[in-house]
Design a protein around this motif. Structure first.
Motif, PDB file in Angstrom:
ATOM      1  N   SER A   1      -0.580   1.273   1.693  1.00  0.00           N
ATOM      2  CA  SER A   1      -1.900   1.784   2.566  1.00  0.00           C
ATOM      3  C   SER A   1      -2.849   2.548   1.391  1.00  0.00           C
ATOM      4  O   SER A   1      -3.858   2.314   1.731  1.00  0.00           O
ATOM      5  CB  SER A   1      -1.403   3.086   3.289  1.00  0.00           C
ATOM      6  OG  SER A   1      -0.346   2.268   4.257  1.00  0.00           O
TER       7      SER A   1
ATOM      8  N   GLN B   1      -2.629   1.083  10.324  1.00  0.00           N
ATOM      9  CA  GLN B   1      -0.823   1.008  10.512  1.00  0.00           C
ATOM     10  C   GLN B   1      -0.780   1.734  11.874  1.00  0.00           C
ATOM     11  O   GLN B   1       0.151   1.286  12.719  1.00  0.00           O
ATOM     12  CB  GLN B   1      -0.095   1.934   9.617  1.00  0.00           C
ATOM     13  CG  GLN B   1       1.245   1.819   9.166  1.00  0.00           C
ATOM     14  CD  GLN B   1       1.641   2.448   8.177  1.00  0.00           C
ATOM     15  OE1 GLN B   1       0.871   3.051   7.142  1.00  0.00           O
ATOM     16  NE2 GLN B   1       2.934   2.326   7.483  1.00  0.00           N
TER      17      GLN B   1
ATOM     18  N   ASP C   1      -3.113  -3.422   8.078  1.00  0.00           N
ATOM     19  CA  ASP C   1      -1.658  -2.342   7.559  1.00  0.00           C
ATOM     20  C   ASP C   1      -0.733  -2.689   8.662  1.00  0.00           C
ATOM     21  O   ASP C   1      -0.860  -1.696   9.627  1.00  0.00           O
ATOM     22  CB  ASP C   1      -2.162  -1.094   7.469  1.00  0.00           C
ATOM     23  CG  ASP C   1      -1.440  -0.167   6.313  1.00  0.00           C
ATOM     24  OD1 ASP C   1      -0.077  -0.864   6.287  1.00  0.00           O
ATOM     25  OD2 ASP C   1      -1.826   0.978   5.819  1.00  0.00           O
TER      26      ASP C   1
HETATM   27 MG   LIG Z   1       1.163   2.629   4.536  1.00  0.00          MG
END
Ligand SMILES: [Mg+2]
Ligand SMILES: Nc1ncnc2c1ncn2[C@@H]1O[C@H](COP(=O)(O)OP(=O)(O)OP(=O)(O)O)[C@@H](O)[C@H]1O
Lengths: 238, 265
Positions: free
Chosen positions: B56, B106, B186
């Motif tokens: 990330s 994410q 992500d």
């Molecule tokens: Mg991550």
């Protein structure tokens, strides 16, 4: 990869599944090896009872192939193996096919042994076939060892040896043709022996395939249909 | 040994972005260590690696999100082609970068606005005023993210009324609406069911005709299914990069092998 890495998955069950199917393949190999040895013995010694046993063993070999293939499909579906695990499963599927074919050839030799036992024995026994058979047996044994221990060196050696086997088979075939021309009354017997030699030669080819899977399994390299010298040089560089 | 980071010239592919010797620090803590990586144009690159390895962090460098924290620091460069601007250079305006690069995070992070406004946002920021064009793009992007059927009758509802998986697809639609050159995702499907996941994967393979994609995923099968190239990171470093077929059948590094086959590293 080496044999130890089979047991290093985070999932215990996965380790066990891979180990189990691998050892099933090796027992199938053991059974086929025995079948080949008995087939040759039955033929050389004219033992038709032993030949019958060889013929009957084939059912078990076929059943093992099915079991192994089912187990491999299950692992593919449920575990989605990658890298060396994937190569192991593929190599096992392919090897089980070759072992099954070896079993078929042994069965053919068994049938021929029954037929030959009912005819007169040649004066020299079956010396040439016996020699060829011994060489093929040794080849099968080494191929299975190479598979069990993931030995690339052994595998490469056996792949080369297969050429000698093919040459020896051709010599026998040529000799058989001579015999048939000399003595047309013996055509049946000579043809039977020639088919047996042919089956042995085929078994050698399958043993060679097993060795090619060993190299694929260890290095991820497909050495079929290619220049073995070049492949070997490349493997040595790694 | 340094990992191979460049696309094999035999592939004859254009490079969309070239990351060179990228290091990143959160204050004193180094999270990325000299990562070099090429992203092939109009191809999908998957970034895999254990939790906390810096995936990330790596993605956030691409749209300068770290700039929001004064104590963070970059080294190296990320060159965006064809004009070779260095995305992380102080001289480059982060806003320009964000206009060219779409990002899906994410965790779904819709704005507390209507569904329509969420998707239209990127276009409005770019100064697009043509109402008809905006409506068309919003519908197109929602369709691409396979969310149109569920939202066509409630475009004026708050995005917060959507389920988690729907919110994630909304964020994908929001990133797609302005038609970015580079799309960074992500773990876009971690909250989605298998059908929605398959739809997103299908969408990615359609999108790659127009846009370069970098996707972070924890799902090895997903990486194997969707990507053309795979990069494996470990503790802030790039361990292996190569075409996906090779990485998943015959990885060069033992660390990669252990990771993708689920072995103890
Ligand atoms: Mg991550
Ligand atoms: N804002 C932050 N401040 C300080 N350290 C951070 C910050 N964000 C992340 N880190 C640290 O940087 C490292 C990399 O984190 P990152 O979020 O990039 O990992 P990741 O690969 O995306 O993991 P995951 O798969 O769990 O999402 C971790 O050690 C993390 O603790």
């Amino acid at each position: 990869m080496d044999t130890r890495s089979l047991s290093q998955h985070i999932s215990h069950e996965y380790n066990q599944e891979l180990e189990a199917v691998r050892s099933q393949l090796l027992s199938m190999g053991g059974l086929v090896e025995q079948q080949i040895n008995q087939a040759l013995q039955a033929l050389v010694e004219g033992d038709s009872q032993l030949a019958e046993t060889v013929v009957q063993t084939d059912d078990r070999v076929n059943q093992m192939e099915i079991t192994i293939d089912e187990e491999c499909s299950r692992i593919l579906a449920r575990r989605q193996p990658a890298a060396s695990d994937l190569r192991l499963v593929i190599a096992i599927i392919k090897a089980s096919t070759d072992l099954e074919r070896m079993g078929d050839e042994a069965q053919k030799i068994g049938h021929l042994a029954v037929s030959l036992a009912g005819q007169d024995r040649p004066s020299g026994g079956y010396r040439e076939i016996d020699q060829l058979g011994q060489a093929v047996q040794a080849m099968v044994r080494s191929a299975l060892d190479a598979f069990a221990r993931l030995e690339v060196d052994t595998a490469l050696r056996i792949i080369r040896e297969d050429k000698l086997i093919n040459r020896e088979y051709e010599a026998i075939a040529r000799q058989c043709i001579d015999y048939m021309m000399e003595d047309p009354h013996r055509v049946r017997r000579v043809l039977d022996s020639m088919w047996a030699a042919r089956s042995l030669e085929r078994i050698g080819d399958h043993a060679k395939n097993l060795c090619e899977y060993v190299i694929y399994l260890v290095h991820g390299k497909d050495v079929r249909h290619g220049n073995l010298d070049a492949a070997e040089r490349e493997l040595l560089q790694q | 040994m340094a990992a191979i980071s460049h696309i094999d010239p035999k592939e004859a592919l254009a490079v969309k972005a070239r990351v060179e010797q990228l290091s990143f620090y959160y204050g004193d803590a180094q999270a990325l260590n000299r990562v070099s990586l090429d992203l092939a144009e109009r191809r999908i690159t998957a970034l895999i690696g254990a939790s906390g390895c810096g995936k990330s962090t790596f993605l956030r460098c691409f749209n300068r999100l770290h700039d929001l924290y004064p104590e963070s620091r970059y080294e190296g460069q990320i060159l965006l082609k064809p004009d070779d601007i260095n995305i992380i250079s102080k001289a480059v305006d982060p806003l320009e970068v964000r206009l060219r690069i779409g990002m899906v995070f994410q965790k779904p992070n819709p704005f507390p606005k209507t569904i329509f406004e969420n998707v239209a946002y990127g276009l409005k920021v770019r100064g697009v005023r043509d109402r008809h064009f905006i409506e068309e793009r919003v519908e197109g992007a929602l369709r691409q993210a396979s969310l149109w059927a569920e939202t066509r009758d409630r475009l004026q509802d708050s995005a917060m009324t959507l389920s988690g998986g729907q919110q994630q697809r909304l964020c994908i639609a929001r990133a797609l609406a302005p038609q970015p050159e580079l799309l960074l995702l992500d773990e876009p499907t971690s909250a989605l069911d298998p059908i929605a996941t398959a739809n997103i994967e299908e969408l990615l393979s359609e999108l790659k005709e127009q846009v370069t994609i970098l996707i972070v995923t924890h799902n090895m099968q997903q990486a194997a299914r969707v990507s053309d190239f795979t990069a494996f990171m470990h503790l802030g470093e790039l361990v292996e990069f190569g075409d996906t077929d090779t990485v998943f059948t015959t990885p060069r590094q033992k660390k990669t092998e252990d990771y993708i086959t689920g072995r103890y590293g």
